[in-house]
Design an enzyme around this catalytic site. Structure first.
Site, PDB file in Angstrom:
ATOM      1  N   ASP A  43      -7.125  60.519  -6.594  1.00 37.47           N
ATOM      2  CA  ASP A  43      -7.110  59.461  -6.376  1.00 37.47           C
ATOM      3  C   ASP A  43      -7.945  58.554  -6.641  1.00 37.47           C
ATOM      4  O   ASP A  43      -9.266  58.868  -5.948  1.00 37.47           O
ATOM      5  CB  ASP A  43      -6.151  59.627  -5.361  1.00 37.47           C
ATOM      6  CG  ASP A  43      -6.359  57.945  -4.952  1.00 37.47           C
ATOM      7  OD1 ASP A  43      -5.024  57.558  -4.751  1.00 37.47           O
ATOM      8  OD2 ASP A  43      -7.361  57.237  -3.883  1.00 37.47           O
ATOM      9  N   TYR A  48     -13.161  50.913  -6.903  1.00 39.14           N
ATOM     10  CA  TYR A  48     -14.237  51.786  -5.826  1.00 39.14           C
ATOM     11  C   TYR A  48     -15.890  51.763  -7.511  1.00 39.14           C
ATOM     12  O   TYR A  48     -16.252  52.628  -6.583  1.00 39.14           O
ATOM     13  CB  TYR A  48     -13.621  53.487  -6.147  1.00 39.14           C
ATOM     14  CG  TYR A  48     -12.041  53.758  -5.311  1.00 39.14           C
ATOM     15  CD1 TYR A  48     -12.234  52.548  -3.921  1.00 39.14           C
ATOM     16  CD2 TYR A  48     -11.429  54.208  -5.654  1.00 39.14           C
ATOM     17  CE1 TYR A  48     -10.890  52.502  -3.479  1.00 39.14           C
ATOM     18  CE2 TYR A  48     -10.252  54.591  -4.768  1.00 39.14           C
ATOM     19  CZ  TYR A  48     -10.307  53.500  -3.387  1.00 39.14           C
ATOM     20  OH  TYR A  48      -9.140  53.952  -2.916  1.00 39.14           O
ATOM     21  N   LYS A  77      -5.278  52.212  -9.392  1.00 42.19           N
ATOM     22  CA  LYS A  77      -4.837  51.384  -8.657  1.00 42.19           C
ATOM     23  C   LYS A  77      -5.067  49.956  -9.612  1.00 42.19           C
ATOM     24  O   LYS A  77      -6.433  50.014  -9.811  1.00 42.19           O
ATOM     25  CB  LYS A  77      -4.937  51.087  -7.066  1.00 42.19           C
ATOM     26  CG  LYS A  77      -5.273  52.651  -6.905  1.00 42.19           C
ATOM     27  CD  LYS A  77      -5.123  52.673  -4.774  1.00 42.19           C
ATOM     28  CE  LYS A  77      -5.473  54.130  -4.569  1.00 42.19           C
ATOM     29  NZ  LYS A  77      -6.657  54.912  -4.404  1.00 42.19           N
ATOM     30  N   HIS A 110      -3.051  48.069  -5.651  1.00 47.37           N
ATOM     31  CA  HIS A 110      -3.206  48.818  -4.820  1.00 47.37           C
ATOM     32  C   HIS A 110      -3.244  47.912  -3.527  1.00 47.37           C
ATOM     33  O   HIS A 110      -3.390  47.819  -2.172  1.00 47.37           O
ATOM     34  CB  HIS A 110      -4.860  48.092  -4.799  1.00 47.37           C
ATOM     35  CG  HIS A 110      -6.247  48.582  -4.472  1.00 47.37           C
ATOM     36  ND1 HIS A 110      -7.467  49.566  -4.719  1.00 47.37           N
ATOM     37  CD2 HIS A 110      -5.729  50.117  -2.803  1.00 47.37           C
ATOM     38  CE1 HIS A 110      -7.609  50.471  -4.001  1.00 47.37           C
ATOM     39  NE2 HIS A 110      -6.814  50.369  -2.948  1.00 47.37           N
TER      40      HIS A 110
HETATM   41  P1  NDP Z   1     -10.915  60.140   4.287  1.00 41.31           P
HETATM   42  O1  NDP Z   1     -10.900  59.821   6.449  1.00 41.31           O
HETATM   43  O2  NDP Z   1     -10.872  60.741   3.686  1.00 41.31           O
HETATM   44  O3  NDP Z   1     -12.750  60.779   5.774  1.00 41.31           O
HETATM   45  C1  NDP Z   1     -13.813  60.767   4.524  1.00 41.31           C
HETATM   46  C2  NDP Z   1     -15.147  61.009   5.449  1.00 41.31           C
HETATM   47  O4  NDP Z   1     -15.237  62.303   5.671  1.00 41.31           O
HETATM   48  C3  NDP Z   1     -16.615  61.322   4.417  1.00 41.31           C
HETATM   49  O5  NDP Z   1     -17.471  61.191   5.136  1.00 41.31           O
HETATM   50  C4  NDP Z   1     -16.177  62.873   4.416  1.00 41.31           C
HETATM   51  O6  NDP Z   1     -17.800  62.834   3.602  1.00 41.31           O
HETATM   52  C5  NDP Z   1     -15.925  62.840   5.405  1.00 41.31           C
HETATM   53  N1  NDP Z   1     -14.924  64.155   5.340  1.00 41.31           N
HETATM   54  C6  NDP Z   1     -14.491  65.142   4.549  1.00 41.31           C
HETATM   55  N2  NDP Z   1     -14.165  66.552   4.191  1.00 41.31           N
HETATM   56  C7  NDP Z   1     -14.701  66.474   5.382  1.00 41.31           C
HETATM   57  C8  NDP Z   1     -13.955  67.470   7.027  1.00 41.31           C
HETATM   58  N3  NDP Z   1     -13.665  68.825   6.121  1.00 41.31           N
HETATM   59  N4  NDP Z   1     -15.108  67.796   8.087  1.00 41.31           N
HETATM   60  C9  NDP Z   1     -15.424  66.607   8.591  1.00 41.31           C
HETATM   61  N5  NDP Z   1     -16.132  65.421   7.608  1.00 41.31           N
HETATM   62  C10 NDP Z   1     -14.977  65.216   6.392  1.00 41.31           C
HETATM   63  O7  NDP Z   1     -11.435  58.370   3.911  1.00 41.31           O
HETATM   64  P2  NDP Z   1     -11.163  57.113   3.195  1.00 41.31           P
HETATM   65  O8  NDP Z   1     -11.512  56.300   3.780  1.00 41.31           O
HETATM   66  O9  NDP Z   1     -12.267  57.726   1.587  1.00 41.31           O
HETATM   67  O10 NDP Z   1     -10.078  57.952   2.300  1.00 41.31           O
HETATM   68  C11 NDP Z   1      -9.348  58.879   1.260  1.00 41.31           C
HETATM   69  C12 NDP Z   1      -9.084  58.469   0.252  1.00 41.31           C
HETATM   70  O11 NDP Z   1      -7.930  57.449   0.477  1.00 41.31           O
HETATM   71  C13 NDP Z   1     -10.381  56.866  -0.460  1.00 41.31           C
HETATM   72  O12 NDP Z   1     -11.074  58.022  -0.505  1.00 41.31           O
HETATM   73  C14 NDP Z   1      -9.355  56.928  -1.439  1.00 41.31           C
HETATM   74  O13 NDP Z   1      -8.836  57.338  -1.707  1.00 41.31           O
HETATM   75  C15 NDP Z   1      -7.577  56.306  -0.759  1.00 41.31           C
HETATM   76  N6  NDP Z   1      -7.981  55.928   0.171  1.00 41.31           N
HETATM   77  C16 NDP Z   1      -7.509  54.372  -0.549  1.00 41.31           C
HETATM   78  C17 NDP Z   1      -6.924  52.934   0.026  1.00 41.31           C
HETATM   79  C18 NDP Z   1      -6.024  52.344   0.007  1.00 41.31           C
HETATM   80  O14 NDP Z   1      -6.238  50.538   0.235  1.00 41.31           O
HETATM   81  N7  NDP Z   1      -5.304  52.396  -1.098  1.00 41.31           N
HETATM   82  C19 NDP Z   1      -7.516  52.794   1.488  1.00 41.31           C
HETATM   83  C20 NDP Z   1      -8.866  54.054   1.427  1.00 41.31           C
HETATM   84  C21 NDP Z   1      -9.118  54.932   1.223  1.00 41.31           C
HETATM   85  P3  NDP Z   1     -18.482  63.845   3.012  1.00 41.31           P
HETATM   86  O15 NDP Z   1     -18.031  63.450   1.692  1.00 41.31           O
HETATM   87  O16 NDP Z   1     -19.868  63.942   3.244  1.00 41.31           O
HETATM   88  O17 NDP Z   1     -17.768  64.968   3.388  1.00 41.31           O
END
Ligand code: NDP
Length: 320
Positions: A43, A48, A77, A110
Site C-alpha cells: 500500500d 508518503y 493514492k 486519498h
Molecule cells: P499501523 O496501525 O500499521 O501501526 C504501525 C506501527 O506499529 C509502527 O510503529 C510499527 O513499528 C508498529 N508495528 C508494526 N507491526 C507490529 C507488531 N507486530 N507488533 C508491535 N508493533 C508493530 O499504522 P499506520 O497508521 O501506518 O497504518 C498502516 C498503513 O495504512 C499505513 O502505513 C498506510 O499505508 C495506510 N494508511 C492509510 C491512511 C489513509 O488515509 N488512507 C491513513 C493511515 C494509514 P515498526 O515499523 O517499527 O515495526
C-alpha cells in the site's frame, strides 16, 4: 491467505504492507523483505514521500526474476492537491514513474478534501478548493478515465463516510470498488461495513495496530494503546500469538483487507504469519465489546471554515 475478489475476477491478497511514515532508506529494504517473505500486496501513496524508494525495491525484485509484477497487488493514492480534473492523470503518471510501474492494481482518492494545486499541506482556509471549484464527481470521472486508459486496474476512494459515498453513487454509474478507512477494535464501523457490503464496495483497514509511530502533533493526549489492550493480550496469550497478529487476524476474518505498517524485519514477518492464527466466536464477542468509536487519524487537520465539514466523517462513528 484470504483474498478479496473484484467483479472482473481479480483477487487482492487480504494482508498488505503499509508504508506511511516509513523513511526512504528503510522502506526500500522493508518492501524487499516483505516481498521475499510472501507479501503480495503493498500500500503506497504519493503523499508518503517515499514512492521513489519503493520503486527501487520493485525494480530490484521484479528484475530479479523470482517474483513477477503481475503477482503483486500495488495500491497508490491521489493526493488532495491534484483533484482538479486536469491534474489527476499527471499525478498518477508521476506515481507510476516513481514506483517504476506501467500500471497500478488500485488507485484511490486519498481524502474527500481538495487543496489548491501548489499546496502540499494546508495551513489556511485559502489553501483549500471548495466543492464547487473541485467537484468530487469530476475527480472521480478522471479516475475512471485512468482505468479506461489502462493506467490502473481498479479505482476507489479512501476516508469516505457512507454519506459521501452515497452522494458519489448518486452521481456515477460506476461505483468505487474500494473504500480504505481506519478500522480496528476501537473503531469497528459496523454500519459502514454494512453499507459498503450492500453496494459491493470492498474495505481496507488502515492503522490496524493503532498507528503508534504518528508524529506527536497528530496524537491525542492519553490516546489508548491497542497493542497493549488487556483483552487483546489475553486472546493473544490463549492462541500463542502476538497482540499484533490478533489485530490483523481480526480484520482479515471480518472480510476486509488490512495493511499493517512495519519497517522491522521480524515484525514484517510476524504480521504476515497472523494467517496461521484462528480466532473463535468467544474472541470475536470479547473484541466486539472494545468498540469505543475512537479514531487515531481524526482528519481534524482538514476541517476549516473554508470547507463545509464539521468533521470529515459526517458523524460516521465520529468522536473527537
Ligand atoms: P499501523 O496501525 O500499521 O501501526 C504501525 C506501527 O506499529 C509502527 O510503529 C510499527 O513499528 C508498529 N508495528 C508494526 N507491526 C507490529 C507488531 N507486530 N507488533 C508491535 N508493533 C508493530 O499504522 P499506520 O497508521 O501506518 O497504518 C498502516 C498503513 O495504512 C499505513 O502505513 C498506510 O499505508 C495506510 N494508511 C492509510 C491512511 C489513509 O488515509 N488512507 C491513513 C493511515 C494509514 P515498526 O515499523 O517499527 O515495526
Amino acid at each position: 491467505m484470504k483474498t478479496l475478489e473484484f467483479k472482473n475476477g481479480d483477487k487482492m491478497p487480504a494482508i498488505g504492507l503499509g508504508t506511511w511514515k516509513s523513511g526512504k532508506d528503510e522502506v526500500k529494504e522493508a518492501v524487499k523483505i516483505a516481498l521475499n517473505n510472501g507479501y503480495r500486496h503493498i500500500d503506497c501513496a504519493a503523499t508518503y514521500g517515499n514512492e521513489d524508494a519503493i520503486g527501487e525495491a520493485f525494480s530490484e525484485v521484479f528484475n530479479g526474476g523470482k517474483i513477477k509484477r503481475e503477482e503483486v497487488w500495488i495500491t497508490s493514492k491521489l493526493w488532495n492537491n491534484a483533484h482538479k480534473k486536469e491534474d489527476v492523470i499527471p499525478a498518477l503518471k508521476q506515481t507510476l514513474k516513481d514506483l517504476q510501474l506501467d500500471y497500478l492494481d488500485l488507485y484511490l482518492i486519498h481524502w474527500p478534501v481538495a487543496f489548491k494545486p501548489d499546496v502540499d499541506f494546508p495551513e489556511k482556509d485559502k489553501d483549500y478548493l471548495s466543492l464547487e471549484e473541485a467537484p468530487i464527481i469530476e475527480t472521480w470521472n478522471m479516475m475512471l478515465e485512468a482505468k479506461k486508459q489502462g493506467l490502473v486496474k481498479h479505482v476507489g476512494v479512501s476516508n469516505f463516510s457512507s454519506m459521501k459515498l452515497e452522494e458519489l453513487l448518486e452521481e456515477t454509474s460506476e461505483n468505487p470498488e474500494m473504500n480504505q478507512v481506519e478500522l480496528h477494535p476501537y473503531l469497528q464501523q459496523n454500519d459502514l461495513l454494512e453499507f459498503c457490503s450492500r453496494h459491493n464496495i470492498h474495505l481496507t483497514a488502515y492503522s490496524p495496530l493503532g498507528s503508534g509511530d504518528r508524529p506527536d502533533g497528530m496524537k491525542a493526549k492519553d490516546e489508548p494503546s491497542l497493542l497493549e489492550n488487556p483483552v487483546i493480550n489475553r486472546i493473544a496469550k490463549k492462541h500463542g500469538a502476538s497482540a499484533g497478529q490478533i489485530l490483523i487476524k481480526w480484520s482479515e476474518m471480518r472480510g476486509t483487507s488490512v495493511i499493517p505498517k512495519s519497517t522491522n524485519e521480524n515484525r514484517i514477518k510476524e504480521n504476515l504469519e497472523s494467517t496461521g492464527v484462528n480466532l473463535d466466536e468467544s474472541d470475536f464477542k470479547e473484541i466486539a465489546k472494545l468498540d469505543s468509536h475512537f479514531r487515531y487519524v481524526t482528519g481534524e487537520f482538514f476541517v476549516t471554515k473554508g470547507n463545509s465539514y464539521e468533521n470529515i466523517f459526517d458523524d460516521d462513528d465520529y468522536k473527537a
